[in-house]
Design an enzyme around this catalytic site. Structure first.
Site, PDB file in Angstrom:
ATOM      1  N   SER A  62       5.745  -5.518  -6.284  1.00 55.67           N
ATOM      2  CA  SER A  62       4.684  -6.210  -5.550  1.00 55.67           C
ATOM      3  C   SER A  62       3.664  -6.856  -6.492  1.00 55.67           C
ATOM      4  CB  SER A  62       3.977  -5.190  -4.652  1.00 55.67           C
ATOM      5  OG  SER A  62       2.642  -5.569  -4.396  1.00 55.67           O
ATOM      6  N   GLY A  63       3.325  -8.113  -6.214  1.00 56.34           N
ATOM      7  CA  GLY A  63       2.284  -8.772  -7.003  1.00 56.34           C
ATOM      8  C   GLY A  63       0.942  -8.089  -6.821  1.00 56.34           C
ATOM      9  N   ASP A 101       8.103 -10.007  -6.548  1.00 55.75           N
ATOM     10  CA  ASP A 101       7.158 -10.901  -5.901  1.00 55.75           C
ATOM     11  C   ASP A 101       6.731 -11.920  -6.960  1.00 55.75           C
ATOM     12  OD1 ASP A 101       5.024 -12.094  -4.732  1.00 55.75           O
ATOM     13  OD2 ASP A 101       3.909 -10.235  -4.334  1.00 55.75           O
ATOM     14  N   ARG A 174       9.383 -17.652   0.760  1.00 54.98           N
ATOM     15  CA  ARG A 174       8.439 -16.998   1.685  1.00 54.98           C
ATOM     16  C   ARG A 174       7.621 -18.050   2.415  1.00 54.98           C
ATOM     17  NH1 ARG A 174       4.346 -12.291  -0.331  1.00 54.98           N
ATOM     18  NH2 ARG A 174       2.484 -12.892   0.832  1.00 54.98           N
TER      19      ARG A 174
HETATM   20  C1  SPV Z   1       2.647  -8.142  -2.284  1.00 53.30           C
HETATM   21  O1  SPV Z   1       3.008  -6.959  -2.101  1.00 53.30           O
HETATM   22  O2  SPV Z   1       2.061  -8.503  -3.289  1.00 53.30           O
HETATM   23  C2  SPV Z   1       2.915  -9.117  -1.243  1.00 53.30           C
HETATM   24  C3  SPV Z   1       3.055  -8.684   0.129  1.00 53.30           C
HETATM   25  O3  SPV Z   1       2.978 -10.269  -1.556  1.00 53.30           O
HETATM   26  S1  SPV Z   1       1.560  -8.974   0.904  1.00 53.30           S
HETATM   27  O4  SPV Z   1       0.544  -8.215   0.249  1.00 53.30           O
HETATM   28  O5  SPV Z   1       1.785  -8.574   2.279  1.00 53.30           O
HETATM   29  O6  SPV Z   1       1.242 -10.393   0.843  1.00 53.30           O
HETATM   30 MG    MG Z   2       2.199 -10.711  -3.348  1.00 55.38          MG
END
Ligand code: SPV
Ligand code: MG
Length: 548
Positions: A62-63, A101, A174
């Protein structure tokens, strides 16, 4: 999940031209499988390992949480190569396919090209890029974030697909249209364009508290390409089965390892800050040895045995010859074999020692010797247990008193951190002493009392040990656990020989041994405060049952 992948052995380094199946192939199989797949969030090597151990078959890098783990915002504050470094640790830590991500792709088509090439080099299975602009902002912040031009974003997708060096690398596009307040038609139009540009799957994102718009999109999309969802905001109101029934390909649990780590770390920090002590926290957090296990210390130990000939092995001698005085419980077995919640006391001790790295465990038996049975131990017999004492039992295991050695009573239990602390304490002979002595125990007098800050005060040495001492004169109580280096073991054997030569072997106890050793050599004292017990009375048995 793609059940056809369960039995496949993944070569961590395998690419499409290798013989073993690549992680890209594994991710592709999961995403294209008719079964619903799950990707668990991870943000570093250890969280990746944890997710793999519990059974997840794929990871979401996850980013948001990788940024947070670096103390940064989810706004491209970490450079893409800094993220790549984290991904490399994650890939090295597991065999799982990782979907990264990739935010917006870190720039234009050219940045996406280099990103995809380096991800393939790093054995990452796929990337998800979103149709927004660099630098990105997390989708859950603000309203109507600007979207990328459709054609420009399609260029990023094409560039990414043209740069992959594994045919099965997965590119997920996405669609942020719904999040940014655009229409369902806009979302469908974008998904269609991205699919036509070469995206393998579409991630349709939503921040609504119900799944209605996601389910509507899924119906209208009609399975033109696999759909990936991130139900962070709407999963509480929608059973997972509904997504399965709708034909969703993959669910991303996007941030829950990081969120749970923050809860746990905050709680622990607060407790230690308030208490100025580790006491409350120690029993609640995983033992240090669990960290060793997770990061694979056993493999390193095995490698050391293979590549470092002469590496000393830690062994233990456990004294379990006495019968015990616990009524029916010790009618036909010694007290070390009393059942403590389905396992004998000795079994629990042996497990603690093994977990602490002890390899050869010799148990000196005496009373009801045939009842002393624990897998993996060696036994030594003191057939004169009725008329001899502890030192005689120890001397029965004379051949085992060498190298790095632990000596333990057979009726003690202690928390793992106590053993770990003993292993790390400096000195050729070190005993563990509870700083709160009880009358009648193996009481010790040391050169320094426990202060609570003894680590700063330098080493503590034993002066003498005796059961006959008055507790108010003692600075601690030996818990029945001691460690010797090869040098310490040599001194131990010499002292036993000296005691034998004086005709005292049959009657001597271990306090006498340690007092004599301390007169000749430094005997270190590792202080603890509670978190251990020995079993002499029925009350002790009850305490032992609560201890486990
Ligand atoms: C992340 O986990 O960094 C995502 C998912 O991109 S969200 O936070 O839902 O955008
Ligand atoms: Mg993200």
């Amino acid at each position: 999940m793609g059940s056809n992948t369960d039995s496949v052995v993944v070569d961590k380094s395998a690419q499409s031209n290798g013989s073993a199946i690549s992680r890209c192939t594994l991710l592709r199989e999961q995403i294209f499988s008719p079964d619903l797949a799950f990707l668990m969030e991870a943000h570093n090597g250890i969280s990746a390992k944890i997710a793999e151990e519990v059974g997840f078959k794929g990871l979401w890098a996850s980013g948001l949480t990788i940024s947070a783990s670096l103390g940064l915002r989810d706004s491209n504050e970490a450079s893409w190569t800094q993220v790549l470094d984290v991904l490399e640790y994650m890939a090295d830590a597991t065999t799982l396919p990782i979907l990264v991500d990739g935010d917006t792709g870190y720039g234009n088509f050219n940045n996406v090209r280099r990103l995809v090439k380096k991800l393939c080099d790093t054995h990452i299975a796929g990337v998800c890029i979103e149709d927004k602009l660099f630098p990105k902002t997390n989708s859950f912040i603000g309203e109507r974030q600007p979207l990328a031009d459709i054609d420009e974003f399609c260029g990023r997708i094409k560039a990414g697909k043209d740069s992959q060096t594994d045919d099965d690398f997965v590119l997920v596009a996405r669609v942020e249209a719904l999040i940014s307040g655009h229409t369902m038609e806009e979302a469908l139009e974008r998904a269609e364009a991205y699919h036509a540009a070469g995206a393998d799957a579409i991630l349709i994102h939503s921040k609504k508290s119900t799944a209605n718009e996601i389910l509507e999109f899924t119906r209208r999309w009609a399975n033109r390409a696999p759909l990936v969802i991130v139900p962070t905001m709407y999963s509480m109101n929608t059973p997972t089965q509904a997504f399965r029934d709708a034909g969703i390909s993959t669910i991303i649990w996007a941030n829950h390892n990081m969120r749970s780590a923050i809860s746990a770390m905050r709680e622990t920090s607060r407790q230690i800050f308030e208490d100025q002590s580790l006491h409350e926290v120690e029993g609640r957090v995983i033992p240090v040895k669990e960290i060793f296990r997770l990061v694979g210390n056993a493999e390193l130990e095995a490698a050391e045995r293979r590549y470092l000939p002469g590496k000393a092995n830690l062994s233990a001698v456990v004294l379990a010859a006495s019968g015990g005085n616990l009524g029916e419980m010790t009618e036909n077995k010694p007290k070390c074999m009393i059942d403590i919640r389905g396992q004998s006391l000795l079994q629990r001790l042996v497990t603690s020692l093994s977990d602490g790295g002890v390899r050869g465990i010799s148990v000196v038996r005496g009373a009801f010797k045939d009842a002393v049975q624990v897998p993996g131990i060696e036994t030594v017999d003191n057939d004169r247990f009725a008329e001899t004492g502890e030192l005689f039992s120890l001397a029965c295991a004379k051949d085992k008193l060498k190298g790095d050695l632990v000596v333990s009573y057979g009726d003690v239990l202690f928390r793992d951190y106590i053993f770990d602390g003993l292993m790390q304490a400096e000195g050729d002979i070190v005993i563990v002493a509870d700083a709160k002595p009880r009358q009648g125990g193996d009481l010790v007098v040391t050169d320094k009392p426990y202060t609570g800050g003894y680590l700063d005060d330098g080493p503590v040495s034993l002066t003498s040990m005796s059961q006959a001492l008055s507790a108010d004169k003692a600075t601690g109580e030996w818990i029945g656990l001691a460690r010797f280096t090869a040098q310490g073991s040599e001194w131990l054997r010499a002292e036993i020989a000296a005691i034998e030569a004086e005709g005292l072997l049959e009657t001597a106890d271990l306090p006498l041994l340690f007092t004599r050793l301390a007169a000749k050599h430094p005997v270190g004292v590792h202080y603890i405060t509670s978190h251990w017990l020995d079993v002499d009375t029925l009350t002790d048995v009850a305490a032992a049952r609560n201890f486990t």
